[in-house]
Write a protein that holds these residues in place. Structure first.
Motif, short mmCIF file in Angstrom:
data_model
loop_
_atom_site.label_atom_id
_atom_site.label_comp_id
_atom_site.label_asym_id
_atom_site.label_seq_id
_atom_site.Cartn_x
_atom_site.Cartn_y
_atom_site.Cartn_z
N ILE A 107 67.30 23.98 47.24
CA ILE A 107 67.51 22.56 47.55
C ILE A 107 66.30 21.79 47.07
CG2 ILE A 107 67.83 20.84 49.37
CD1 ILE A 107 69.12 23.02 51.07
N GLY A 108 66.51 20.84 46.18
CA GLY A 108 65.43 20.00 45.66
C GLY A 108 65.51 18.61 46.26
N VAL A 109 64.38 18.11 46.77
CA VAL A 109 64.34 16.81 47.45
C VAL A 109 63.28 15.93 46.79
CG1 VAL A 109 63.97 15.63 49.65
CG2 VAL A 109 64.94 17.95 49.63
N ASP A 110 63.65 14.70 46.46
CA ASP A 110 62.67 13.77 45.90
C ASP A 110 63.15 12.34 46.08
OD1 ASP A 110 60.19 14.41 43.68
OD2 ASP A 110 60.82 12.33 43.92
N ILE A 111 62.19 11.43 46.18
CA ILE A 111 62.49 10.01 46.29
C ILE A 111 62.97 9.45 44.95
CG2 ILE A 111 60.14 9.25 45.75
CD1 ILE A 111 60.49 7.06 47.88
N LEU A 112 62.64 10.16 43.86
CA LEU A 112 63.03 9.73 42.52
C LEU A 112 64.37 10.31 42.12
CD1 LEU A 112 59.61 10.26 40.70
CD2 LEU A 112 60.51 8.12 41.64
N ASP A 113 65.03 9.66 41.16
CA ASP A 113 66.26 10.20 40.61
C ASP A 113 65.95 11.51 39.89
OD1 ASP A 113 68.10 8.17 41.36
OD2 ASP A 113 67.33 6.89 39.76
N MET A 114 66.90 12.43 39.96
CA MET A 114 66.72 13.73 39.34
C MET A 114 68.03 14.17 38.73
SD MET A 114 64.93 16.92 41.24
CE MET A 114 65.10 18.59 40.66
N GLU A 115 67.99 14.64 37.51
CA GLU A 115 69.20 15.10 36.83
C GLU A 115 69.78 16.30 37.58
OE1 GLU A 115 70.84 13.90 34.18
OE2 GLU A 115 69.47 12.19 34.14
N PRO A 116 71.11 16.40 37.63
CA PRO A 116 71.74 17.56 38.27
C PRO A 116 71.24 18.86 37.64
CG PRO A 116 73.37 15.88 37.76
CD PRO A 116 72.11 15.45 37.09
N MET A 117 71.26 19.93 38.43
CA MET A 117 70.78 21.23 37.96
C MET A 117 71.70 22.33 38.47
SD MET A 117 67.11 23.09 38.66
CE MET A 117 66.24 21.68 37.96
N PRO A 118 72.32 23.09 37.59
CA PRO A 118 73.13 24.22 38.03
C PRO A 118 72.31 25.18 38.89
CG PRO A 118 73.48 23.80 35.70
CD PRO A 118 72.32 22.95 36.11
N ALA A 120 71.22 24.49 41.91
CA ALA A 120 70.40 23.77 42.89
C ALA A 120 71.16 22.59 43.47
CB ALA A 120 69.11 23.28 42.24
N THR A 121 70.90 22.31 44.75
CA THR A 121 71.43 21.12 45.41
C THR A 121 70.35 20.06 45.39
OG1 THR A 121 72.83 22.44 46.88
CG2 THR A 121 72.35 20.17 47.56
N ILE A 122 70.63 18.91 44.80
CA ILE A 122 69.62 17.86 44.64
C ILE A 122 69.87 16.75 45.66
CG2 ILE A 122 68.56 16.22 43.07
CD1 ILE A 122 68.21 19.21 42.33
N MET A 123 68.82 16.35 46.37
CA MET A 123 68.90 15.27 47.36
C MET A 123 67.90 14.18 46.99
SD MET A 123 69.01 17.44 50.95
CE MET A 123 69.34 15.94 51.92
N LYS A 124 68.40 12.94 46.79
CA LYS A 124 67.50 11.81 46.58
C LYS A 124 67.15 11.25 47.96
CE LYS A 124 66.81 7.38 44.29
NZ LYS A 124 67.38 6.31 43.43
N LEU A 125 65.88 11.40 48.34
CA LEU A 125 65.52 11.11 49.72
C LEU A 125 64.01 10.92 49.83
CD1 LEU A 125 66.76 11.12 52.66
CD2 LEU A 125 66.12 13.53 52.75
N ASP A 126 63.59 9.91 50.57
CA ASP A 126 62.17 9.74 50.91
C ASP A 126 61.89 10.64 52.10
OD1 ASP A 126 59.65 9.02 51.69
OD2 ASP A 126 60.08 6.88 51.92
N PHE A 127 61.18 11.74 51.86
CA PHE A 127 61.01 12.73 52.91
C PHE A 127 60.20 12.20 54.10
CE2 PHE A 127 59.03 16.54 54.82
CZ PHE A 127 60.20 17.22 55.16
#
Length: 241
Positions: A107-118, A120-127
């Motif tokens: 699971i990848g978490v970041d406040i910035l936009d991130m390209e999808p990744m096979p 991995a689950t991507i979450m756009k979020l201010d931790f």
């Protein structure tokens, strides 16, 4: 990303020195940054091998030495953009090509936009926002084996201020790690030269069997960054006993 038969921490070849002329609309600092990028062997290697950032080599070096990204592991990567660490995690825990018990999760978490990744689950979020940790826990749906944090605040140029900002991020990540890690889990987070504040260091030592500071070769020699690596998370039942 397709699976590669390679190691991201393999030998990095030398490249010819590139000089960048100062342009009218480019500051000296920007020119120096661009020159450093153009002459960085890890930047060249990342482009050649399909990694989203040179940071991939930092994580691969750490894992080659300390062996925490195991097949089937569940990984939360905080501050994941643009995704170099997630790519390494996907490869090593086999979240894309694993089978049954050996298939991991990233699971990848970041406040910035991130390209999808096979894989991995991507979450756009201010931790650091209210309730963000609970949202990540909900997606995780259980315990994690590894919590990574390469989170960094925008540098102000004032050393003490920058240190305090990155330590706040590290503290938030460490607290989250102690709430979600499984027994013997691993926590790895970016800090600045001078290491971890005593309070946080003591906190980590209370929760983990081994705590150390490390600086991978892929981390630029002139950079103040280093990493705190805490391994052997004590089970919550052990802590409450």
């Amino acid at each position: 990303m397709t699976e590669k038969k390679k190691s991201a921490s393999g030998p990095i070849g030398r490249t010819l020195k590139v000089r960048v002329k100062t342009a009218k609309k480019r500051s000296l600092s920007s020119t120096l940054w661009l020159e450093r990028q153009l002459n960085d062997p890890y930047v060249h290697a990342a482009k050649r091998e399909g990694y989203r950032s040179r940071a991939a080599y930092k994580l691969s070096e750490l894992d080659d030495k300390f062996h925490f990204l195991k097949p089937g592991a569940r990984v939360v990567d905080l501050g994941a953009a643009p995704g170099g660490w997630c790519q390494i995690a996907v490869e090593r825990v086999k979240s894309l090509h694993g089978r049954g018990e050996r298939q991991g999760r990233v699971i990848g978490v970041d406040i910035l936009d991130m390209e999808p990744m096979p894989g991995a689950t991507i979450m756009k979020l201010d931790f650091l926002s209210d309730g963000a940790d609970e949202k990540v826990k909900e997606v995780l749906g259980g315990e994690a084996d590894v919590v990574l944090s390469d989170m960094a605040a925008h540098a102000t140029g004032h050393r003490q201020t920058d240190h305090l900002k990155i330590m706040a991020l590290c503290e938030a990540a460490a607290q989250f790690a102690t709430e979600v890690l499984s027994e013997n889990g691993t926590f790895c987070a970016k800090v600045l030269r001078g290491g971890t504040e005593n309070d946080l260091l003591n906190f980590l030592k209370q929760h983990f069997h081994t705590v150390r500071h490390v600086k991978p070769k892929a981390s630029r020699a002139d950079s103040a960054e280093m990493y705190v690596l805490a391994q052997g998370f004590r089970s919550r039942s052990e802590e409450s006993a």
